[in-house]
Scaffold this motif. Sequence first.
Motif, mmCIF file in Angstrom:
data_model
loop_
_atom_site.group_PDB
_atom_site.id
_atom_site.type_symbol
_atom_site.label_atom_id
_atom_site.label_comp_id
_atom_site.label_asym_id
_atom_site.label_seq_id
_atom_site.Cartn_x
_atom_site.Cartn_y
_atom_site.Cartn_z
ATOM 1 N N UNK A 292 -2.740 13.119 -1.261
ATOM 2 C CA UNK A 292 -1.849 13.311 -2.125
ATOM 3 C C UNK A 292 -0.890 12.455 -2.294
ATOM 4 N N UNK A 293 0.373 11.967 -3.160
ATOM 5 C CA UNK A 293 1.390 11.466 -3.287
ATOM 6 C C UNK A 293 2.624 11.988 -2.673
ATOM 7 N N UNK B 275 0.658 -1.454 -0.494
ATOM 8 C CA UNK B 275 -0.020 0.002 -0.673
ATOM 9 C C UNK B 275 0.578 0.745 -0.100
ATOM 10 N N UNK B 276 0.827 2.203 -0.795
ATOM 11 C CA UNK B 276 1.051 3.430 -1.165
ATOM 12 C C UNK B 276 1.089 4.257 0.423
ATOM 13 N N UNK B 277 1.614 4.931 0.964
ATOM 14 C CA UNK B 277 1.766 5.863 1.983
ATOM 15 C C UNK B 277 2.210 7.414 2.120
ATOM 16 N N UNK B 278 1.633 8.430 2.030
ATOM 17 C CA UNK B 278 0.483 8.191 3.040
ATOM 18 C C UNK B 278 -0.758 7.366 2.520
ATOM 19 N N UNK B 279 -1.446 6.659 3.051
ATOM 20 C CA UNK B 279 -2.855 6.235 2.613
ATOM 21 C C UNK B 279 -3.502 6.391 1.649
ATOM 22 N N UNK B 280 -4.422 6.796 0.531
ATOM 23 C CA UNK B 280 -5.079 7.043 -0.335
ATOM 24 C C UNK B 280 -6.492 6.071 -0.283
ATOM 25 N N UNK B 281 -6.996 6.254 -0.306
ATOM 26 C CA UNK B 281 -8.332 4.960 -0.881
ATOM 27 C C UNK B 281 -9.628 5.854 -1.664
ATOM 28 N N UNK B 282 -9.242 5.004 -2.626
ATOM 29 C CA UNK B 282 -11.290 5.554 -3.921
ATOM 30 C C UNK B 282 -12.100 4.839 -3.132
ATOM 31 N N UNK B 283 -13.544 5.398 -3.159
ATOM 32 C CA UNK B 283 -14.774 4.506 -3.184
ATOM 33 C C UNK B 283 -14.660 3.968 -3.821
ATOM 34 N N UNK B 284 -15.659 2.627 -3.850
ATOM 35 C CA UNK B 284 -16.635 2.036 -4.707
ATOM 36 C C UNK B 284 -16.820 2.241 -5.344
ATOM 37 N N UNK B 285 -17.964 3.721 -5.121
ATOM 38 C CA UNK B 285 -18.546 4.694 -6.333
ATOM 39 C C UNK B 285 -18.188 5.306 -6.830
ATOM 40 N N UNK B 286 -16.129 5.876 -7.136
ATOM 41 C CA UNK B 286 -16.064 6.657 -7.843
ATOM 42 C C UNK B 286 -15.583 5.821 -9.192
#
Length: 268
Positions: A178-179, A141-152
Amino acid sequence: MSTLALNTSASGMSALNTQLDVIANNLANANTTAFKSSRTNFQDLYYIEKKQPGVESQIADATSPIGLFVGLGVEVAGTQLDFEQGPAIATNRPLDVMIQGDGFLQVDVGELSDGIAYTRDGSLALDRDGNLVLANNTGYRIEPSIVIPTEATAVTIGNDGSVYYKDPNAVDMVLAGTLELALFQNNAGLETIGQNLYLETYASGGPDTSDPGTDGTGTIQAGYLEGSNVNPVTELVDLIRTQRTFEMNSQALQAADETLRTVVNIAN
């Protein structure tokens, strides 16, 4: 003296065998995303001192301008990573990113090191929970964590590392995170552990993290990947030179062996 030449030639063959391994690894990774080639550094071994320079002559009022030293061979001092930027490869995938300039993405590797490793590999994907992860066999997993909702319905990544997604219930794009990029004082001091990952070491110094495009970090180019910086032509030239040098050391070893055989035969 022939025994000394045998050991010296053997040290050369051993060091060149290591260089051959490094070149082979470079060539094997000519198509590996964001791979950084390595260079083998050599250093000479200790010397037998038979006469010091500056010794006074017993015949004339003069001193010797040179000494007499016989070297004991060579050894591999280390391998040095070359962090020159690799070529840009267009993929047109929204989750593929290339770091244009300095910096490393941070990934969560669990119990390794302090739990964080670093990579230039920007081939990213989403796992089943919507986390932004590396698109490899581990899916760190990329840090800091970035989460994309399933409805996106769409994801875009900006040059500043900002990750936006399209929410069907919203008019504007929503910021997911942000990466961040990490910088090191000495990139060559990082520990390579495979899977395009590096670990912090005492030699590399600690990471300084910031948003892309700030504090000396590079920018993010979405839809591209950084290719390997291996130059096949240069590696093949080094390969031929290594082979020839190995052959010369082998011939020196054979000459020392024949000389030693002659000495033994005379003694008998």
